[in-house]
Write an enzyme that holds these catalytic residues in place. Structure first.
Site: not given
Ligand code: URA
Length: 438
Positions: A186, A190-191, A171, A123, A83-86
């Protein structure tokens, strides 16, 4: 130990052990163990005193374990899960092309994405401009789509890293978002919960990014790569430029149209360079193809239409039209007002306050100012003049798609004010600045 005693230790800049962090995260996840006030105080103590590497790994692991952790083993996928995360930007529609592009090369991409955050687009909001697209399928349908299309882009499910969900929400309202340790944990929790074999991070810097300053963005990229390694996930990070919107469009349906054009072979250079560089790292890191061969493989599946076909399969599997790629124009919503935003004079675009371009999309109704509000998928900008463009009477700054005159007037002013024009073009700069990770 009582939660307030652990919060006191972090407040006094002491290290928390793995066990202490696990106990705090369990209290955050169960909704009762820690009150909102205690979660907020803990977040502020972590924000002000930071987390060292081991604390950050422990927080990441504990938040990952706070909910379901997907495993793809029983699916018998014939390729790696990648996967990719931006970290988010303006006009950043790379996920829409990247997931099917990598799938067409043999990767499996279970992409869990977010909605728009702050001035950046999300997205999920983009995909929901496709009629029928269901971004919250049940687990069985999600897995089937990944198996059959090679990629699925969905929203975060309720039981994926629930501790992060609660911590993040607190937060957001306690001025504790911009902490490198908390952002790292964070994102990675999730990843890791998505059961990936490899992750490529797109960490953005520049005027449209959350971490505008290059040094801070680089620190975040370093932290993510190191903590991911500590938590057992192979990760690389590219640092990419967000001093100019990515591609030629900003706004949900307009970006989907650009993504379909991209997959059909019509693409703007910086968007292409950024997406291809991320795809090359995904193929290399996951073992599909070494970096030297990955570009040729990607070029072949783009030219053959295989990447576009994967996108079509994904859209149909999520409930969208079966002929969406062939007939994109009839399906996407359109705004009634289409108007050019003139350049103030002939010259070259030498600076763009890119964040303001995102805010202009919000002013048109294309993003949320209230988390529960609906958004207008049709509005935004096309033909956005990039840095270095020669604008003037024959070349506007952008063409705006608006729902009503009031929104058009506001957003038009915001967009025009975001541009600086000079007599000479600025020096060209590459979209990908640096790569971190083994
Ligand atoms: N995106 C996230 O999933 N978590 C953060 O803390 C900031 C951006």
């Amino acid at each position: 130990m009582l939660p307030q005693e652990l919060i006191r230790r972090k407040r006094d800049a002491k290290r928390l052990s793995d066990g202490e962090i696990a106990a705090l995260v369990a209290g955050i996840a169960d909704g009762h163990g820690l009150a909102d006030a205690q979660v907020g105080a803990l977040a502020m103590a972590m924000f002000l005193n930071g987390l060292d590497h081991l604390e950050c790994v422990a927080l990441t692991r504990a938040m990952t374990a706070s909910g379901d952790v997907l495993s793809w083993k029983e699916d018998g996928l014939p390729g790696p899960v990648v996967d990719k995360h931006s970290t988010g930007g303006i006009g950043d529609k790379t996920s829409l092309m990247l997931a099917p592009w990598v799938a067409a090369c043999g990767g499996f991409v279970p992409m869990i994405s977010g909605r728009g955050l702050g001035h950046t687009g999300g997205t999920l909001d983009k995909l929901e401009s496709i009629p029928g697209y269901d971004a919250t399928p049940d687990n069985a349908r999600f897995r089937r789509t990944v198996r059959e299309a090679g990629c699925a882009i969905i929203g975060q499910t309720a039981n994926l890293a629930p501790a992060d969900r609660r911590l993040y929400a607190i937060r957001d309202v306690t001025a504790t978002v911009e902490s490198i340790g908390l952002i790292t944990a964070s994102i990675l929790s999730k990843k890791l919960a998505a059961g990936l074999d490899a992750l490529v991070m797109d960490v953005k810097f520049g005027s449209g990014a959350f971490m505008a300053e290059y040094a801070r963005a680089r620190d975040l990229a370093r932290s993510i790569v190191d903590v991911a390694a500590g938590a057992g996930l192979k990760t690389r990070a590219l640092l990419t430029d967000m001093d100019s919107p990515l591609g030629t469009t900003a706004g949900n349906a307009l970006e989907v149209r650009e993504a379909v054009d991209f997959l059909a072979g019509r693409h703007e250079t910086r968007l292409y360079d950024c997406t291809r560089a991320l795809a090359i790292e995904m193929l290399d890191l996951s073992g599909i193809a070494p970096r030297a061969a990955a570009g040729t493989r990607l070029d072949a599946v783009l030219a053959s239409g295989a990447a576009a076909e994967r996108f079509a399969r994904m859209v149909a599997a999520h409930g969208g039209p079966k002929d969406f790629v062939e007939r994109t124009y009839i399906y996407l919503p359109r705004a009634p007002i289409v108007r050019a935003i003139p350049a103030p004079r002939q010259g070259y675009v030498c600076a763009i306050a890119t964040r303001a371009v995102g805010l202009a999309v919000l002013e048109l109704g294309g993003g949320r100012t209230d988390p529960a509000a609906a958004i207008d998928h049709a509005v935004g900008f096309v033909e956005i003049a990039p840095l270095g463009a020669n604008v003037g009477p024959d070349r506007p700054l952008a063409v705006m798609h608006a729902r009503d005159e009031a929104g058009a007037a506001r957003a038009g002013r915001t967009l025009a004010a975001a541009y600086e024009i000079s007599d000479a073009p600025p020096p060209a700069s590459p979209v990908v600045r640096e790569m971190l990770g083994a």
